[in-house]
Scaffold this active site. Structure first.
Site, PDB file in Angstrom:
ATOM      1  N   GLY A 130     -18.829   7.430  -2.581  1.00  0.00           N
ATOM      2  CA  GLY A 130     -17.753   7.562  -3.561  1.00  0.00           C
ATOM      3  C   GLY A 130     -17.806   6.397  -4.529  1.00  0.00           C
ATOM      4  O   GLY A 130     -18.871   5.830  -4.792  1.00  0.00           O
ATOM      5  N   LYS A 187       0.870  -1.195   0.000  1.00  0.00           N
ATOM      6  CA  LYS A 187       0.000   0.000   0.000  1.00  0.00           C
ATOM      7  C   LYS A 187       0.896   1.231   0.000  1.00  0.00           C
ATOM      8  O   LYS A 187       2.036   1.166   0.458  1.00  0.00           O
ATOM      9  CB  LYS A 187      -0.883   0.003   1.249  1.00  0.00           C
ATOM     10  CG  LYS A 187      -2.123   0.851   1.115  1.00  0.00           C
ATOM     11  CD  LYS A 187      -3.239   0.123   0.417  1.00  0.00           C
ATOM     12  CE  LYS A 187      -4.440   1.011   0.201  1.00  0.00           C
ATOM     13  NZ  LYS A 187      -5.585   0.260  -0.327  1.00  0.00           N
TER      14      LYS A 187
HETATM   15  P1  NAD Z   1     -13.853   7.603  -2.453  1.00  0.00           P
HETATM   16  O1  NAD Z   1     -12.831   8.630  -2.101  1.00  0.00           O
HETATM   17  O2  NAD Z   1     -14.344   7.511  -3.837  1.00  0.00           O
HETATM   18  O3  NAD Z   1     -15.145   7.757  -1.497  1.00  0.00           O
HETATM   19  C1  NAD Z   1     -15.049   7.853  -0.106  1.00  0.00           C
HETATM   20  C2  NAD Z   1     -16.431   8.240   0.409  1.00  0.00           C
HETATM   21  O4  NAD Z   1     -16.418   8.219   1.851  1.00  0.00           O
HETATM   22  C3  NAD Z   1     -16.887   9.641   0.012  1.00  0.00           C
HETATM   23  O5  NAD Z   1     -18.259   9.621  -0.329  1.00  0.00           O
HETATM   24  C4  NAD Z   1     -16.699  10.456   1.299  1.00  0.00           C
HETATM   25  O6  NAD Z   1     -17.579  11.561   1.382  1.00  0.00           O
HETATM   26  C5  NAD Z   1     -17.042   9.406   2.324  1.00  0.00           C
HETATM   27  N1  NAD Z   1     -16.556   9.684   3.682  1.00  0.00           N
HETATM   28  C6  NAD Z   1     -15.325  10.096   4.061  1.00  0.00           C
HETATM   29  N2  NAD Z   1     -15.292  10.254   5.397  1.00  0.00           N
HETATM   30  C7  NAD Z   1     -16.530   9.921   5.851  1.00  0.00           C
HETATM   31  C8  NAD Z   1     -17.132   9.879   7.142  1.00  0.00           C
HETATM   32  N3  NAD Z   1     -16.445  10.193   8.238  1.00  0.00           N
HETATM   33  N4  NAD Z   1     -18.432   9.512   7.238  1.00  0.00           N
HETATM   34  C9  NAD Z   1     -19.140   9.192   6.132  1.00  0.00           C
HETATM   35  N5  NAD Z   1     -18.632   9.204   4.889  1.00  0.00           N
HETATM   36  C10 NAD Z   1     -17.331   9.577   4.759  1.00  0.00           C
HETATM   37  O7  NAD Z   1     -13.218   6.212  -1.956  1.00  0.00           O
HETATM   38  P2  NAD Z   1     -13.562   4.754  -2.467  1.00  0.00           P
HETATM   39  O8  NAD Z   1     -12.622   4.396  -3.538  1.00  0.00           O
HETATM   40  O9  NAD Z   1     -15.036   4.619  -2.658  1.00  0.00           O
HETATM   41  O10 NAD Z   1     -13.110   3.898  -1.180  1.00  0.00           O
HETATM   42  C11 NAD Z   1     -13.960   3.734  -0.049  1.00  0.00           C
HETATM   43  C12 NAD Z   1     -13.382   2.644   0.849  1.00  0.00           C
HETATM   44  O11 NAD Z   1     -13.271   1.428   0.103  1.00  0.00           O
HETATM   45  C13 NAD Z   1     -11.977   2.913   1.407  1.00  0.00           C
HETATM   46  O12 NAD Z   1     -11.881   2.304   2.688  1.00  0.00           O
HETATM   47  C14 NAD Z   1     -11.072   2.179   0.434  1.00  0.00           C
HETATM   48  O13 NAD Z   1      -9.822   1.826   0.991  1.00  0.00           O
HETATM   49  C15 NAD Z   1     -11.930   0.954   0.174  1.00  0.00           C
HETATM   50  N6  NAD Z   1     -11.619   0.247  -1.067  1.00  0.00           N
HETATM   51  C16 NAD Z   1     -11.659   0.893  -2.251  1.00  0.00           C
HETATM   52  C17 NAD Z   1     -11.396   0.174  -3.421  1.00  0.00           C
HETATM   53  C18 NAD Z   1     -11.516   0.806  -4.777  1.00  0.00           C
HETATM   54  O14 NAD Z   1     -11.352   0.079  -5.770  1.00  0.00           O
HETATM   55  N7  NAD Z   1     -11.828   2.077  -4.885  1.00  0.00           N
HETATM   56  C19 NAD Z   1     -11.032  -1.179  -3.345  1.00  0.00           C
HETATM   57  C20 NAD Z   1     -11.015  -1.805  -2.105  1.00  0.00           C
HETATM   58  C21 NAD Z   1     -11.312  -1.074  -0.967  1.00  0.00           C
END
Ligand code: NAD
Length: 428
Positions: free
Chosen positions: A221, A107
């Site tokens: 997101g 990471k």
């Molecule tokens: P993103 O940046 O697109 O979205 C994050 C979302 O979380 C946003 O809507 C933001 O407003 C919201 N958020 C942030 N802080 C918050 C809080 N305190 N309360 C409520 N909402 C809050 O990120 P993403 O890519 O959708 O990733 C989300 C999670 O999934 C992360 O933990 C990431 O590590 C995990 N993840 C993502 C992927 C991927 O392919 N994008 C893969 C595996 C895991």
């Protein structure tokens, strides 16, 4: 991301220790697996648009590569810490192992807020990050990908810089690239869809018809929006989402009891996943405090924002109507909350199984890059469904056979596979 008093790395190690006890691992094996094998901490100097130089802190942490090259995203976040990156790298090792793809865990991150950077400054930051770590990453060593607040565009700048330095075309050096530039069709949807493939199979196990269910989602997101999309397509109803509001520096839950209109809500959401609060209220959404998404009368909870969402402090808010929790985010349930959930009549699908769709699709992207032949979207998503469904039933079978919680079964499978690889290579 460090909420007060919360340390993701300690939590990841605590989760590992519990399973290491169950598997009766030797001391040396535990030591190897509870700590990353390699860590790179470096500064990234960036020439800002005003001519001044700003120095950012960057990380790449490689937890374990016994099963294949390290794989994992890069986060841009103001509260990024070395310990968060360590935890996420460890979770990547378990995720690749439980999904049974030939990759290890890594990471990366940069302490920064991309909202405060212009396009050109972001590009210089991406290229600077690569220059500092180029010797230690690559298609057969460690392959970065997007994560919170990093995008396909960031990945393309990074790949371009990598190729300039390496002096060749290496599209498999980074995944999550834009389609048409080495990216895979279906990658954007993959994590959210993967969450829902697992959700669909979990409901079958519970003998619940998906079209009779309602869900609350934390986050709006990439992961959350695509999870909502497929869940609604399968007939489910999303009652609301919770997301961060930049202006007020806090989260809000947006709830509409007769269900959200996904396209309408997307239309008032910015590219960072924040809903416009005034417009949401005009459209009839009730705006409640950020954590209230947990306390709604839904059947399914999908935490898909950040770590540390369901904790010892709020786990008791969960209503008896909730039958299933599928973790889209990494580390959203603390061990303390997990202990409470195991005593309730709720099926809990751990993060590293539920959200493995992203890395599985990244692996497909690498396979396509290596063969220079690109699959249609249906083929990518079909292969993804097969991989996720088979990982799910592998875990369910063990959980039933040993009468243990699903999370413990998933960890046992993942950790055993990594231990086997280390042993076969003669490391332990
Ligand atoms: P993103 O940046 O697109 O979205 C994050 C979302 O979380 C946003 O809507 C933001 O407003 C919201 N958020 C942030 N802080 C918050 C809080 N305190 N309360 C409520 N909402 C809050 O990120 P993403 O890519 O959708 O990733 C989300 C999670 O999934 C992360 O933990 C990431 O590590 C995990 N993840 C993502 C992927 C991927 O392919 N994008 C893969 C595996 C895991």
């Amino acid at each position: 991301m460090a909420a007060k008093g919360f340390n993701a790395y300690k939590m990841a190690q605590e989760q590992f220790d519990r399973i290491a006890d169950k598997l009766e691992l030797y001391e040396g094996t535990r030591e190897l697996l509870r700590t990353p094998m390699r860590e790179y901490h470096f500064t990234v100097p960036v020439k800002m648009d005003d001519g001044k130089v700003k120095v950012f802190q960057g990380y790449r942490i490689q937890h374990n590569d016994a099963r294949g090259p390290c794989k994992g995203g890069i986060r841009f976040h103001p509260q990024e810490t070395a310990d968060t990156v360590r935890a996420l790298s460890m979770w990547m090792t378990w995720k690749c192992a439980v999904a049974d793809i030939p990759l290890g865990g890594g990471k990366g991150g940069v302490i920064c807020d991309p909202h405060d950077l212009s396009e050109r400054e972001q590009e210089r930051l991406c290229r600077g990050w690569i220059r500092q770590i180029v010797k230690n990453i690559g298609p057969v060593e460690d392959i970065p990908a997007p994560d919170v607040m990093t995008t396909a565009q960031h990945m393309l700048w990074m790949m371009d810089e990598y190729e300039h330095i390496a002096g060749g075309k290496y599209p498999g050096a980074i995944t999550g690239k834009p389609v048409g530039h080495g990216g895979s069709l279906g990658r954007t949807e993959a994590t959210g869809y993967g969450v829902v493939f697992i959700l669909r199979e979990s409901l079958k196990e519970l003998d619940i018809d998906i079209s009779d269910t309602t869900a609350m989602i934390q986050g709006f997101g990439n992961v959350a929006q695509h999870a909502a999309e497929l869940y609604i397509e399968y007939g489910g109803k999303v009652l609301g989402v919770s997301c961060w509001d930049q202006e007020d520096s806090k989260a809000y839950s947006y709830i509409r009891k007769n269900g959200i209109d996904l396209e309408e809500l997307r239309g008032i959401t910015n590219r960072f996943g924040s809903v416009d609060k005034e417009k949401a209220e005009e459209l009839g959404y009730e705006r409640l405090p950020g954590d209230d998404w947990i306390a709604q009368e839904a059947n399914i909870l999908i935490p898909a924002a950040l770590e540390n969402a369901i904790t010892g402090d709020n786990v008791d808010w969960i209503k008896p109507s909730v039958k299933l929790i599928v973790s889209g985010a990494n580390g959203p349930i603390t061990p303390e909350a997990m202990d409470v959930l195991e005593g309730k009549d709720i099926m809990v699908i751990p993060d590293f199984l539920a959200n493995a769709g992203g890395v599985v699709c990244s692996y497909f992207e690498q396979v396509q890059n290596n063969t220079n032949y690109y699959w249609p979207k249906e083929e990518v998503l079909g292969k993804l469904d097969d991989k996720m469904t088979s990982a799910f039933y592998g875990v369910m079978d063990l959980a039933k056979r040993k009468n243990i919680p699903i999370q413990a079964a998933a960890y046992m499978i993942a950790i055993s596979r990594v231990v086997d690889a280390c042993r076969m290579r003669g490391w332990i």
